[in-house]
Design an enzyme around this catalytic site. Structure first.
Site, PDB file in Angstrom:
ATOM      1  N   TYR A  38       3.503  -2.655  18.667  1.00  0.00           N
ATOM      2  CA  TYR A  38       4.031  -3.406  17.533  1.00  0.00           C
ATOM      3  C   TYR A  38       4.267  -4.877  17.912  1.00  0.00           C
ATOM      4  O   TYR A  38       3.875  -5.793  17.191  1.00  0.00           O
ATOM      5  CB  TYR A  38       5.333  -2.750  17.048  1.00  0.00           C
ATOM      6  CG  TYR A  38       6.018  -3.495  15.944  1.00  0.00           C
ATOM      7  CD1 TYR A  38       5.494  -3.503  14.658  1.00  0.00           C
ATOM      8  CD2 TYR A  38       7.197  -4.197  16.189  1.00  0.00           C
ATOM      9  CE1 TYR A  38       6.127  -4.194  13.642  1.00  0.00           C
ATOM     10  CE2 TYR A  38       7.830  -4.895  15.174  1.00  0.00           C
ATOM     11  CZ  TYR A  38       7.290  -4.893  13.914  1.00  0.00           C
ATOM     12  OH  TYR A  38       7.915  -5.587  12.905  1.00  0.00           O
ATOM     13  N   ASN A  80       0.827  -1.219   0.000  1.00  0.00           N
ATOM     14  CA  ASN A  80       0.000   0.000   0.000  1.00  0.00           C
ATOM     15  C   ASN A  80       0.859   1.266   0.000  1.00  0.00           C
ATOM     16  O   ASN A  80       0.336   2.374   0.098  1.00  0.00           O
ATOM     17  CB  ASN A  80      -0.985   0.003   1.179  1.00  0.00           C
ATOM     18  CG  ASN A  80      -0.280   0.076   2.516  1.00  0.00           C
ATOM     19  OD1 ASN A  80       0.942   0.226   2.569  1.00  0.00           O
ATOM     20  ND2 ASN A  80      -1.036  -0.024   3.596  1.00  0.00           N
TER      21      ASN A  80
END
Ligand code: UDP
Length: 322
Positions: free
Chosen positions: A151, A32
């Site tokens: 994360y 993306n």
């Protein structure tokens, strides 16, 4: 062979693209471009065996069609970098967990026989105090209200997704825990230490060490990392396993700063910054991190071939435009 590389316009993904294009495979990249860049793959865009889709797996209608014909999948797409994680944690969840789930669902739906590597991270070991981090170790993570760790939590969720689809649908999944990968195309702007130090030493700006610099890491050149992943994905014995991937030479951030400065022949001063100043919030850093590479070696026979000095010299040459 047909290869799908999610995050193929990113740092590690684009090196896997190079490797498979060199082998003569057909490569599909899905990215993306949130942290990846077209410039990392533009040298392949006119090749008939190369296809690029700019899309996010969270909401991409063509995903089912694309995965139905692939033999190998490297799922490298992820939102990375401590700074990024602190600024936009909700994007990290979408980009890291939802995307992985959609990918695995699509593979399961078409009864895929592809081998799948899911990129996890050494971050999941958290505050492990062992000298070497081994795949069988318990994970030592803080409370979920520490955003710095968002994360790591998303990568753990990816690991669980990988194992669930391996057990329930027989997908040939391998989880890799990547340890501090460094090399060309890694961006300084996401806060990673080596590109930062290279840029600072090359421009004569102060080299900024966060904390006291005694924290250690083990750095692996991305060319070694991609060769290790390429070898691993072809090993049936690796299906359903977690495998550490990296190099096991440990170096402190103080030593790294000196090494970069010396190899760049730079006059940069070395400046210490506290974490508050560096990241806009205080956090407890990982004191040391070094992988046990026994399993990787047993499965693939691979060890790192490039030293940290090789990588630093290579990056300094790139920064000089050579
Ligand atoms: N670090 C540093 N200066 C920088 C960037 C990072 O001293 O300009 C430190 C950072 O605090 C950490 C280590 O270098 O202790 C490695 O940081 P990086 O973000 O590259 O990787 P990670 O912390 O995820 O291992």
């Amino acid at each position: 062979m047909n290869i799908l590389i999610t995050g193929g316009a990113g740092f590690i993904g684009s090196h896997l693209v190079d490797l498979h294009m060199e082998k003569g495979d057909r490569v599909i990249v899905l990215d993306n471009l949130s942290t990846g860049s077209l410039s990392n793959i533009e040298h392949h865009t006119d090749h008939p065996d190369f296809t690029f889709y700019e899309a996010s797996m969270e909401d991409w209608a063509e995903l089912d069609d694309v995965v139905s014909a692939v033999d190998l999948v490297y799922h490298m797409a992820a939102v990375v970098g401590v700074k990024h994680v602190l600024e936009s944690p909700t994007n990290v969840i979408g980009g890291n967990i939802t995307a992985t789930e959609h990918l695995m669902e699509a593979l399961a739906k078409c009864n895929s026989t592809a081998s799948v590597i899911i990129a996890s991270s050494s971050e999941v070991y958290g505050f492990n105090e062992e000298m070497l981090f081994s795949e069988t170790d318990d994970l030592v993570l803080p409370s979920t209200d520490r955003l710095r760790w968002c994360y790591a939590f998303t990568k753990l969720a990816d690991e669980i997704l990988g194992f669930s689809y391996y057990h329930q649908y027989g997908l040939k999944t391998i989880i890799v825990r990547l340890f501090n990968t460094v090399g060309a195309r890694q961006r300084a702007r996401y806060g990673m230490v080596l590109p930062h130090f290279i840029a600072q030493a090359s421009s004569g700006d102060p080299i900024t060490i966060y904390g006291d610099g005694k924290q250690t890491r083990s750095f692996c050149d991305v060319r070694d990392t991609s060769r290790m992943l390429y070898t691993l994905i072809q090993k049936e014995r690796a299906y359903g396993q977690i495998v550490n991937v990296g190099a096991d030479r440990e170096i402190s951030i103080n030593e790294l700063a000196q090494l970069v400065k010396q190899r760049a022949n730079s006059n940069s001063e070395i400046k210490y910054m506290d974490y508050e100043e560096a990241y806009g919030m205080n956090f407890r850093d990982i004191v040391h991190r070094r992988p046990d590479l026994g399993r990787l070696h047993d499965l693939t026979g691979c060890t790192s071939e490039l030293s940290l000095e090789d990588t630093i010299d290579f990056l300094l040459n790139i920064s000089k435009g050579q």
